[in-house]
Design an enzyme around this catalytic site. Structure first.
Site, PDB file in Angstrom:
ATOM      1  N   ASN A 110     -12.660  -0.646  -8.763  1.00 14.63           N
ATOM      2  CA  ASN A 110     -13.610  -0.017  -9.980  1.00 14.63           C
ATOM      3  C   ASN A 110     -13.206   1.235 -10.556  1.00 14.63           C
ATOM      4  O   ASN A 110     -12.197   1.799 -10.115  1.00 14.63           O
ATOM      5  CB  ASN A 110     -14.875   0.347  -8.793  1.00 14.63           C
ATOM      6  N   HIS A 169     -19.868  -5.139 -14.631  1.00 13.85           N
ATOM      7  CA  HIS A 169     -20.143  -4.772 -13.470  1.00 13.85           C
ATOM      8  C   HIS A 169     -20.810  -3.504 -13.227  1.00 13.85           C
ATOM      9  O   HIS A 169     -20.426  -2.542 -13.393  1.00 13.85           O
ATOM     10  CB  HIS A 169     -18.801  -4.912 -12.304  1.00 13.85           C
ATOM     11  N   ASP A 225       0.808  -1.213   0.097  1.00  8.54           N
ATOM     12  CA  ASP A 225       0.120   0.215  -0.007  1.00  8.54           C
ATOM     13  C   ASP A 225       0.815   1.198   0.159  1.00  8.54           C
ATOM     14  O   ASP A 225       2.038   1.141   0.302  1.00  8.54           O
ATOM     15  CB  ASP A 225      -0.896  -0.087   1.197  1.00  8.54           C
ATOM     16  N   ARG A 282     -24.546 -12.416  -4.696  1.00  7.81           N
ATOM     17  CA  ARG A 282     -25.753 -11.655  -4.024  1.00  7.81           C
ATOM     18  C   ARG A 282     -27.194 -12.135  -4.699  1.00  7.81           C
ATOM     19  O   ARG A 282     -27.796 -12.260  -3.879  1.00  7.81           O
ATOM     20  CB  ARG A 282     -25.541  -9.972  -4.571  1.00  7.81           C
TER      21      ARG A 282
HETATM   22  O1  TXD Z   1     -17.001  -6.288  -7.339  1.00  4.68           O
HETATM   23  C1  TXD Z   1     -16.100  -5.320  -7.478  1.00  4.68           C
HETATM   24  N1  TXD Z   1     -15.265  -5.396  -8.283  1.00  4.68           N
HETATM   25  C2  TXD Z   1     -16.018  -4.405  -6.283  1.00  4.68           C
HETATM   26  C3  TXD Z   1     -15.197  -3.468  -6.261  1.00  4.68           C
HETATM   27  C4  TXD Z   1     -16.893  -4.625  -5.115  1.00  4.68           C
HETATM   28  C5  TXD Z   1     -16.371  -3.645  -3.908  1.00  4.68           C
HETATM   29  C6  TXD Z   1     -15.668  -2.566  -4.133  1.00  4.68           C
HETATM   30  N2  TXD Z   1     -14.843  -2.506  -5.322  1.00  4.68           N
HETATM   31  C7  TXD Z   1     -13.703  -1.454  -5.441  1.00  4.68           C
HETATM   32  O2  TXD Z   1     -12.683  -2.150  -4.674  1.00  4.68           O
HETATM   33  C8  TXD Z   1     -13.858  -0.319  -4.869  1.00  4.68           C
HETATM   34  O3  TXD Z   1     -14.846   0.648  -5.395  1.00  4.68           O
HETATM   35  C9  TXD Z   1     -12.485   0.185  -4.962  1.00  4.68           C
HETATM   36  O4  TXD Z   1     -11.937   0.580  -5.938  1.00  4.68           O
HETATM   37  C10 TXD Z   1     -11.678  -1.065  -4.554  1.00  4.68           C
HETATM   38  C11 TXD Z   1     -11.248  -1.491  -3.193  1.00  4.68           C
HETATM   39  O5  TXD Z   1     -12.160  -1.294  -2.166  1.00  4.68           O
HETATM   40  P1  TXD Z   1     -11.483  -1.166  -0.547  1.00  4.68           P
HETATM   41  O6  TXD Z   1     -12.817  -1.114   0.221  1.00  4.68           O
HETATM   42  O7  TXD Z   1     -10.527  -2.099  -0.222  1.00  4.68           O
HETATM   43  O8  TXD Z   1     -11.091   0.295  -0.429  1.00  4.68           O
HETATM   44  P2  TXD Z   1     -10.047   0.835   0.447  1.00  4.68           P
HETATM   45  O9  TXD Z   1     -10.535   0.579   1.765  1.00  4.68           O
HETATM   46  O10 TXD Z   1     -10.019   2.522   0.316  1.00  4.68           O
HETATM   47  O11 TXD Z   1      -8.558   0.453   0.038  1.00  4.68           O
HETATM   48  C12 TXD Z   1      -7.987   0.906  -1.136  1.00  4.68           C
HETATM   49  C13 TXD Z   1      -6.672   1.175  -0.585  1.00  4.68           C
HETATM   50  C14 TXD Z   1      -6.280   2.104   0.404  1.00  4.68           C
HETATM   51  O12 TXD Z   1      -5.700   1.390   1.547  1.00  4.68           O
HETATM   52  C15 TXD Z   1      -5.316   3.181  -0.182  1.00  4.68           C
HETATM   53  O13 TXD Z   1      -4.176   3.544   0.387  1.00  4.68           O
HETATM   54  C16 TXD Z   1      -4.681   1.995  -1.457  1.00  4.68           C
HETATM   55  O14 TXD Z   1      -5.723   1.425  -2.020  1.00  4.68           O
HETATM   56  N3  TXD Z   1      -4.009   2.959  -2.578  1.00  4.68           N
HETATM   57  C17 TXD Z   1      -3.035   2.396  -2.897  1.00  4.68           C
HETATM   58  N4  TXD Z   1      -2.216   1.399  -2.905  1.00  4.68           N
HETATM   59  C18 TXD Z   1      -1.253   1.130  -3.641  1.00  4.68           C
HETATM   60  N5  TXD Z   1      -1.085   2.015  -4.740  1.00  4.68           N
HETATM   61  C19 TXD Z   1      -1.496   2.942  -5.096  1.00  4.68           C
HETATM   62  N6  TXD Z   1      -1.311   4.120  -5.863  1.00  4.68           N
HETATM   63  C20 TXD Z   1      -2.710   3.453  -4.217  1.00  4.68           C
HETATM   64  N7  TXD Z   1      -3.523   4.578  -3.785  1.00  4.68           N
HETATM   65  C21 TXD Z   1      -4.639   4.052  -3.146  1.00  4.68           C
END
Ligand code: TXD
Length: 317
Positions: free
Chosen positions: A121, A176, A34, A152
């Site tokens: 997403n 999706h 991360d 679901r």
């Molecule tokens: O069915 C599906 N595909 C989905 C998609 C169902 C539910 C959620 N879905 C998507 O998953 C949601 O819309 C998000 O785009 C992702 C991740 O969901 P999450 O709930 O895990 O989001 P968080 O908790 O915000 O975590 C994202 C992490 C966070 O810790 C940021 O610091 C990190 O991503 N982040 C990064 N990591 C590495 N590199 C970069 N550049 C970066 N930018 C942000």
């Protein structure tokens, strides 16, 4: 035999849940990556400390350095920004495309042989960006959405029929999002198709239609309830089912977003269809015969994905 290495790019809600499930199922060792190194390292240590209680030995580390994912067998990507209330998946396009471009470079450099599952997403576009920018073979880069959408659908059908979720199979196709296509004809209770169950008086067409709508809006329903962030338990469980089928060469038939190359008359974009996942990645794309109405719904869903890709190309990210 050495333990498998699973890299989780993004250590947020889904990333943390993935790591926990990998430990509980003893699928391998975990690297949580991360931009917030402390969050990744903290979750890794916290989950590893549950190992003595739950009886698993997975090693877990956190890092903000891509070198840590070197040689990973599986990479699951959740990096990006979550959808907030009122925000559509499409609003996330620009921000997350920039993130995914960086992730693709990291995977290309350090884990070019991995099976890559994208969750970020807007899913169908992000997985396409990930494949294009990483240059990994399309059969090794898939998107997770269909397993979640069909889970679901299965839950809502099981509740409606008063039967175990285990005995309900569901078939969901397309992008999706709101245009996803749940195929009731191929959704069953212990092999009995849903339309037959309606004829048998188990439910009504109106109720099934309402369940289809609820499924298509399933992500939004959770976003509204949580107020902050989006679903993470079921999305994580769904991606683990895909990873497990690859790691154990189970050849499960799962709906995943894959790059179509003539299948269903479509080319050059990712969309959800049933596929066989084994140790070669996507080993087969299952092509079913559509009725006219199903074909129209699938085409509409594909058009929505193609439009997003066109929007993305205009941005020139
Ligand atoms: O069915 C599906 N595909 C989905 C998609 C169902 C539910 C959620 N879905 C998507 O998953 C949601 O819309 C998000 O785009 C992702 C991740 O969901 P999450 O709930 O895990 O989001 P968080 O908790 O915000 O975590 C994202 C992490 C966070 O810790 C940021 O610091 C990190 O991503 N982040 C990064 N990591 C590495 N590199 C970069 N550049 C970066 N930018 C942000």
């Amino acid at each position: 035999m050495a333990r498998k290495k699973i890299a989780l790019v993004g250590a947020g809600n889904i990333g943390g849940t993935l790591a926990h499930l990998i430990g509980l199922k003893e699928l391998g060792d975990v690297v949580l990556f991360d931009v917030f190194a402390g969050v990744a390292a903290g979750k890794a240590l916290d989950i590893m400390q549950s190992g003595p209680v739950d009886g698993f030995d997975s090693k877990m580390v956190g890092s903000a350095d891509y070198a840590a994912i070197e040689g990973a067998d599986v990479v699951i990507v959740t990096a990006g920004f979550p959808r907030l209330p009122g925000m559509t998946r499409d609003d996330l396009l620009t921000k997350n495309a920039e993130v995914i471009t960086k992730v693709a470079e990291g995977i290309k450099t350090y884990a070019p042989n991995a099976f890559v599952i994208c969750i970020t997403n807007p899913l169908d576009v992000m997985v396409w960006v990930l494949q294009q920018k990483s240059g990994l073979p399309p059969e090794k880069v898939v998107g997770m959405a269909g397993v979640l959408d069909s889970a679901r659908f299965r839950l809502f059908l099981a509740e409606e029929f008063g039967v175990s979720v285990e005995d309900v199979t569901a078939f969901v196709l397309g992008g999706h999002g709101d245009t996803m296509v749940p195929l009731t004809r191929y959704s069953t209770v212990a092999g009995i198709p849903v339309p037959d169950l309606v004829k048998m008086g188990w439910s009504t067409q109106e109720k099934i239609d309402a369940i289809v709508t609820r499924t298509a809006n399933g992500g939004g329903e959770i976003v509204k309830l949580l107020e902050k962030g989006s679903a993470f338990y079921a999305p994580a469980a769904s991606a683990i089912a895909m990873a497990e089928s690859y790691l154990k060469d189970k050849k499960r038939v799962l709906p995943c977003a894959v790059l179509l190359n003539g299948e269903y008359g479509m080319n050059d974009f990712y969309v959800g269809v049933p596929v066989v996942i084994g140790d070669k990645g996507v080993e087969k794309i299952v092509e079913v015969q559509f009725t006219e109405a199903e074909k129209a719904a699938f085409d509409k869903s594909c058009d929505a994905v193609k439009k997003l890709i066109a929007d993305f190309k205009k941005l020139g990210v």
